[in-house]
Structure formats: C-alpha cells, structure tokens
Write a protein that holds these residues in place. Sequence first.
Motif, mmCIF file in Angstrom:
data_model
loop_
_atom_site.group_PDB
_atom_site.id
_atom_site.type_symbol
_atom_site.label_atom_id
_atom_site.label_comp_id
_atom_site.label_asym_id
_atom_site.label_seq_id
_atom_site.Cartn_x
_atom_site.Cartn_y
_atom_site.Cartn_z
ATOM 1 N N TYR A 157 44.984 37.526 39.012
ATOM 2 C CA TYR A 157 44.719 37.068 37.641
ATOM 3 C C TYR A 157 45.932 37.174 36.726
ATOM 4 N N CYS A 183 44.468 44.572 42.481
ATOM 5 C CA CYS A 183 43.030 44.369 42.626
ATOM 6 C C CYS A 183 42.596 45.062 43.921
ATOM 7 N N ASP A 219 34.123 45.674 44.013
ATOM 8 C CA ASP A 219 34.163 44.933 42.748
ATOM 9 C C ASP A 219 35.541 44.292 42.574
ATOM 10 N N THR A 220 35.619 42.991 42.821
ATOM 11 C CA THR A 220 36.900 42.287 42.774
ATOM 12 C C THR A 220 37.381 42.012 41.356
ATOM 13 N N LYS A 221 36.596 42.398 40.374
ATOM 14 C CA LYS A 221 37.009 42.179 38.979
ATOM 15 C C LYS A 221 37.729 43.400 38.399
ATOM 16 N N ARG A 230 39.382 44.811 33.312
ATOM 17 C CA ARG A 230 38.378 44.039 34.040
ATOM 18 C C ARG A 230 38.616 42.550 33.812
ATOM 19 N N ALA A 231 38.605 41.795 34.908
ATOM 20 C CA ALA A 231 38.781 40.346 34.819
ATOM 21 C C ALA A 231 37.444 39.685 34.539
ATOM 22 N N GLU A 232 37.461 38.726 33.632
ATOM 23 C CA GLU A 232 36.289 37.902 33.346
ATOM 24 C C GLU A 232 36.705 36.441 33.488
ATOM 25 N N PRO A 233 36.892 35.990 34.736
ATOM 26 C CA PRO A 233 37.403 34.626 34.943
ATOM 27 C C PRO A 233 36.511 33.541 34.362
ATOM 28 N N ILE A 266 40.936 38.779 30.318
ATOM 29 C CA ILE A 266 40.936 40.123 30.866
ATOM 30 C C ILE A 266 40.624 41.067 29.720
#
Length: 326
Positions: free
Chosen positions: A59, A266, A285-287, A307-310, A315
């Motif tokens: 990301y 990650c 959890d890949t985020k 935390r990623a929020e694609p 992020i």
Amino acid sequence: MRTWTNQAVAYKKALQYVEGRMKGVIKSFRTPWEKVNKVGIQGFEWNSLTTIAGESGSYKTMLCDQIAREGNRRNPDSYFRILMLQLEMPERVSKVREFSAVLGKSYQAVCSADGSNLSDSELKKICDYAVEQVEVNANIDIFKDQCTTDEFRRVVETYMNAYAETDEKTGEKTYMKTVITLDHAYLLKCSNSQQKVNMLYDFGETLVQLKKIYPIAFIILNQLQKGLDEPDRCRNGNASNYPTRDDLFGGDALYQCSDIVIAVDCPAKRHITLYGPERFIINGDTKILAFHFLKVRNGEPCMTFFRAEPEKMRIVESEPPKTQEQ
C-alpha cells in the motif's frame, strides 16, 4: 571560485529558522498521520528527503497518493505546490481508484466490467468529486514520462523555476515550497549501460544537491528486497521478521542521503502470525501495517502500526495488535 562561507552565516540561518518555528511562521509539511508527524519535525521539513520502502502490495502507492490528496487540508495555513512523478501507472488508474473509494465499489465495478454498468447518479457523483478535487487541489501537477537521473534533475529545476518569483531590483529568485513524490525509484531509466544500483547512488546524490538548493520535501518510494520473504525471516516471534536497512533495494544508495527512511511491512502477506519478539498477534489480517522508521535524522528510530483501508483509498492510525504472552 570561492565556495565557502564563515560559520557565522550558518548560525544566522539556524537562528532565523528556530525563531521562525517558535513564532509559527515556519512550518513543516504535515502528513495525514500524527504518528508520522511526531517522528519528524511536526511533519516533513522542507529541504528534506523521505524514503518509503515496501514490498509489492504493501500500500505504499496508496500512502503516497493520500499524502498528496490531503496535503492542502492538513496544511491550511501554508502555500505550496505538489509535483507527482507517476512512472509506474497511467495517471488515469490512480484517479479511477479514487472513484472506487468514493462509490464504495471495486475497480472493476467502476469500469463497468463486473457484469453491470454504473448508474447515472453514480457517474454524476464521481464527476462532482473530480470537479471538487481539481478546485481544492489546484496546486497538484503530474509528470508521467520515464526519465533518467539527469532528466529528473532538469524536470525539477524547470518546475521550480516555473513557479519562482524574481525580485526586480536584485534579480534574486524566491522558490515556491514544493512536495515532490516519485512512485518508484527503481523505474528511473539507467544511462547507457549503467546498473540499477549505480543509478540509485547517482539519484541519491542528485536528490541531496536539489534539496540543498530548493525548498523541496522529497517523498521517494522504493522497494524492499525479496530476502524479507525467506523462511528464516518469516518464523513467528523472531526479531528477523522486522525489515532493516539491508532490505532496502539498492542498500545504502538512498538510505545515506535520506532524512527519514520508512519501511512499510505487511506481516500477514508473509504468512507471519506472531510478529517480532513482542509476538504481536496478526491472525492473517492483511490490513495490518507496521511502519518501521529505520532512520530519523533528527529523532529516534521506532516502529508503529497502521491499518490499510483500500476500499476508502486510505491508511489510518491504529493501536498495536495484542501480544501473545510467552
């Protein structure tokens, strides 16, 4: 030609800088994340270089786009420009990704490639969003042509001169504060038979020269090497889970000249369930993203979690995962 000055000049500049910061006249470029700002000097200082490295899928491009997109909102009292060098993807792709976040739909759905077409109301919504972004972020420009290190230098010099103000009496130029991002250092072209690693060393020297001349905050994306995926590096609960400066592609090429070096990791994508000697619980959890500040020229190296929020193209800061008691 004389190229030195007495140290009194340096003291004068340092005092002016400290006083300017004390009075709030001089400010850093603030990122969307308070954790990052605190590691820096309330953000990224001008005349600085930040390198952000990560494996594919970590990301880092989304991170860089978010910094640019939210730049004006996070720095309402500052005037600056942003030049984004997007060498990896057509500029269209990053904008369609933004539309995906606006509509809460996949990239395929936005492109009417999932078996259904966008509705007229959805098309209007992203049209309105695009108009708003062009108006709010009118100071963002995009450069998309692949270039060598020398060509990169000329692009930067041309851009800085295009927005400089010249004093009619003295002829001296005042340059606009500028954030310059590069979506991948590896994608710069080599000159003739030059090796990629040697190109990165030349690129690092070029960045140092440019940041000393112009009020630029460089944000350069780089890759982490595949050694991070070796079995010994992916054993649960091991300090070797963490990236180090040796994992940066090109080694010291960009590390030495950077003011801040961030390795974005990650753990779940490396199938690590208990991360590092602290044994942070990842649970697939890949985020979960770990930001390792490998180098902080004017501060202390550290690690913090995000935390990623694609689906929202962003992020966000997060608390560290719980740890497993040994």
